[in-house]
Scaffold this motif. Structure first.
Motif, PDB file in Angstrom:
ATOM      1  N   SER A 159       0.841  -1.183   0.000  1.00  0.00           N
ATOM      2  CA  SER A 159       0.000   0.000   0.000  1.00  0.00           C
ATOM      3  C   SER A 159       0.882   1.240   0.000  1.00  0.00           C
ATOM      4  CB  SER A 159      -0.929   0.014   1.221  1.00  0.00           C
ATOM      5  OG  SER A 159      -0.172   0.062   2.414  1.00  0.00           O
ATOM      6  N   ARG A 160       0.316   2.313  -0.539  1.00  0.00           N
ATOM      7  CA  ARG A 160       1.026   3.592  -0.581  1.00  0.00           C
ATOM      8  C   ARG A 160       0.042   4.650  -0.082  1.00  0.00           C
ATOM      9  NH1 ARG A 160       4.595   5.951  -5.645  1.00  0.00           N
ATOM     10  NH2 ARG A 160       5.142   7.969  -4.715  1.00  0.00           N
ATOM     11  N   PRO A 161      -0.088   4.771   1.240  1.00  0.00           N
ATOM     12  CA  PRO A 161      -1.063   5.701   1.803  1.00  0.00           C
ATOM     13  C   PRO A 161      -0.669   7.169   1.655  1.00  0.00           C
ATOM     14  CG  PRO A 161       0.205   4.653   3.543  1.00  0.00           C
ATOM     15  CD  PRO A 161       0.602   3.987   2.272  1.00  0.00           C
ATOM     16  N   GLN A 162       0.616   7.433   1.529  1.00  0.00           N
ATOM     17  CA  GLN A 162       1.104   8.785   1.322  1.00  0.00           C
ATOM     18  C   GLN A 162       2.125   8.788   0.193  1.00  0.00           C
ATOM     19  OE1 GLN A 162       2.197  10.957   4.959  1.00  0.00           O
ATOM     20  NE2 GLN A 162       1.288   9.298   6.167  1.00  0.00           N
ATOM     21  N   ASP A 163       2.425   9.951  -0.330  1.00  0.00           N
ATOM     22  CA  ASP A 163       3.289  10.049  -1.501  1.00  0.00           C
ATOM     23  C   ASP A 163       4.634   9.361  -1.318  1.00  0.00           C
ATOM     24  OD1 ASP A 163       5.242  12.599  -3.072  1.00  0.00           O
ATOM     25  OD2 ASP A 163       4.162  10.963  -4.050  1.00  0.00           O
ATOM     26  N   ARG A 164       5.203   9.483  -0.104  1.00  0.00           N
ATOM     27  CA  ARG A 164       6.546   8.971   0.097  1.00  0.00           C
ATOM     28  C   ARG A 164       6.590   7.836   1.118  1.00  0.00           C
ATOM     29  NH1 ARG A 164       8.881  14.887   1.060  1.00  0.00           N
ATOM     30  NH2 ARG A 164       6.744  15.079   1.778  1.00  0.00           N
ATOM     31  N   GLN A 165       5.490   7.113   1.239  1.00  0.00           N
ATOM     32  CA  GLN A 165       5.412   5.997   2.169  1.00  0.00           C
ATOM     33  C   GLN A 165       4.938   4.756   1.436  1.00  0.00           C
ATOM     34  OE1 GLN A 165       2.315   6.284   5.130  1.00  0.00           O
ATOM     35  NE2 GLN A 165       3.518   5.157   6.653  1.00  0.00           N
ATOM     36  N   PHE A 166       5.664   3.672   1.612  1.00  0.00           N
ATOM     37  CA  PHE A 166       5.341   2.419   0.930  1.00  0.00           C
ATOM     38  C   PHE A 166       5.379   1.310   1.971  1.00  0.00           C
ATOM     39  CE2 PHE A 166       4.104   0.416  -2.687  1.00  0.00           C
ATOM     40  CZ  PHE A 166       5.027  -0.225  -3.489  1.00  0.00           C
ATOM     41  N   ILE A 167       4.303   0.542   2.063  1.00  0.00           N
ATOM     42  CA  ILE A 167       4.191  -0.463   3.112  1.00  0.00           C
ATOM     43  C   ILE A 167       3.990  -1.843   2.486  1.00  0.00           C
ATOM     44  CG2 ILE A 167       2.834  -1.241   5.098  1.00  0.00           C
ATOM     45  CD1 ILE A 167       2.105   1.739   5.545  1.00  0.00           C
ATOM     46  N   LEU A 168       4.702  -2.806   2.985  1.00  0.00           N
ATOM     47  CA  LEU A 168       4.557  -4.203   2.560  1.00  0.00           C
ATOM     48  C   LEU A 168       3.914  -4.978   3.702  1.00  0.00           C
ATOM     49  CD1 LEU A 168       5.305  -6.326   0.321  1.00  0.00           C
ATOM     50  CD2 LEU A 168       7.343  -6.803   1.677  1.00  0.00           C
ATOM     51  N   SER A 169       2.860  -5.725   3.395  1.00  0.00           N
ATOM     52  CA  SER A 169       2.101  -6.402   4.446  1.00  0.00           C
ATOM     53  C   SER A 169       1.791  -7.837   4.083  1.00  0.00           C
ATOM     54  CB  SER A 169       0.771  -5.672   4.688  1.00  0.00           C
ATOM     55  OG  SER A 169       0.972  -4.317   4.994  1.00  0.00           O
TER      56      SER A 169
END
Lengths: 111, 114
Positions: free
Chosen positions: B67-77
């Motif tokens: 997911s990419r909830p913000q422009d410069r944040q990337f989360i792997l789940s």
């Protein structure tokens, strides 16, 4: 980008010898041709790159040559040293936003 | 200057437990973001990439999501980890759009599923 292969997968040389690693790709839209070095347990880092309007680029002991017609480019390391031992990846990139790395080449330089 | 942060550096998780790895980039806007997995002694397998907020492209079928909830944040789940999820996970960013330039990697997360 897309299908990206490297040869050889493993390369062992004696210190002072030269090493050459070849990268072949399928995407004819590729216009940026970088090589990355990954030391054991660390992140990959760019060591040299070339763009499609240039056939060769050299930076001290390393060089990259490009043959766009044949869709391959190569990394050349001269006067190899033990600290050159690492895994090397190519990552040709073109119009697609995804970034696909080659299969990797493990270089071992023996003193 | 641009920097990329990825955490944690190491993680040991039991099979069936959830996973959340976070990556943030500073000093640039609208970067292309990538998640890779690297098995021991192997290559860099592209898992996900994103060209903008909420835009995720998946490269391989698996029990992971991004997911990419913000422009410069990337989360792997993951909701439930498998043994085969063990590996070295790397986040990376590159310049946006058609500018083909260097990719910068985070320090990586070594995940061991037990």
């Amino acid at each position: 980008g897309e299908n990206v292969e490297q040869h050889p997968s493993t390369l062992s040389v004696q210190e002072g010898d030269s090493a050459v690693i070849k990268c072949t790709y399928s995407d004819s839209a590729s216009n940026y041709f970088p090589w990355y070095k990954q030391e054991l347990g660390k992140r990959p880092q760019l060591i040299i790159d070339i763009r499609s309007n240039v056939g060769e680029k050299k930076d001290q002991r390393i060089a990259v040559t490009l043959n766009k017609t044949a869709k391959h480019f190569s990394l050349h390391i001269t006067e190899t040293q033990p600290e050159d031992s690492a895994v090397y990846f190519c990552a040709p990139k073109g119009g697609f936003q995804k970034l696909v790395f080659g299969t990797g080449t493990r270089l071992l330089v023996s003193p | 200057s641009q920097t990329i942060h990825q955490w944690p550096a190491t993680l040991v998780q039991p099979v069936g437990s959830p996973l959340s790895l976070e990556c943030t980039v500073e000093g640039t806007s609208n970067p292309n973001l990538y998640w890779y997995r690297q098995a021991a002694g192997r290559g860099l397998q592209l898992l996900f990439y994103s060209v903008g907020i909420g835009q995720i492209s998946s490269e391989v079928p698996q029990n992971l999501s991004a997911s990419r909830p913000q422009d410069r944040q990337f989360i792997l789940s993951s909701k439930k980890l498998l043994l085969s999820d063990s590996g070295f996970y790397l986040c990376a960013w590159s310049a946006p759009g058609s500018m083909n330039t260097e990719a910068f990697f985070g320090q990586g997360t070594r995940l061991t599923v037990v």
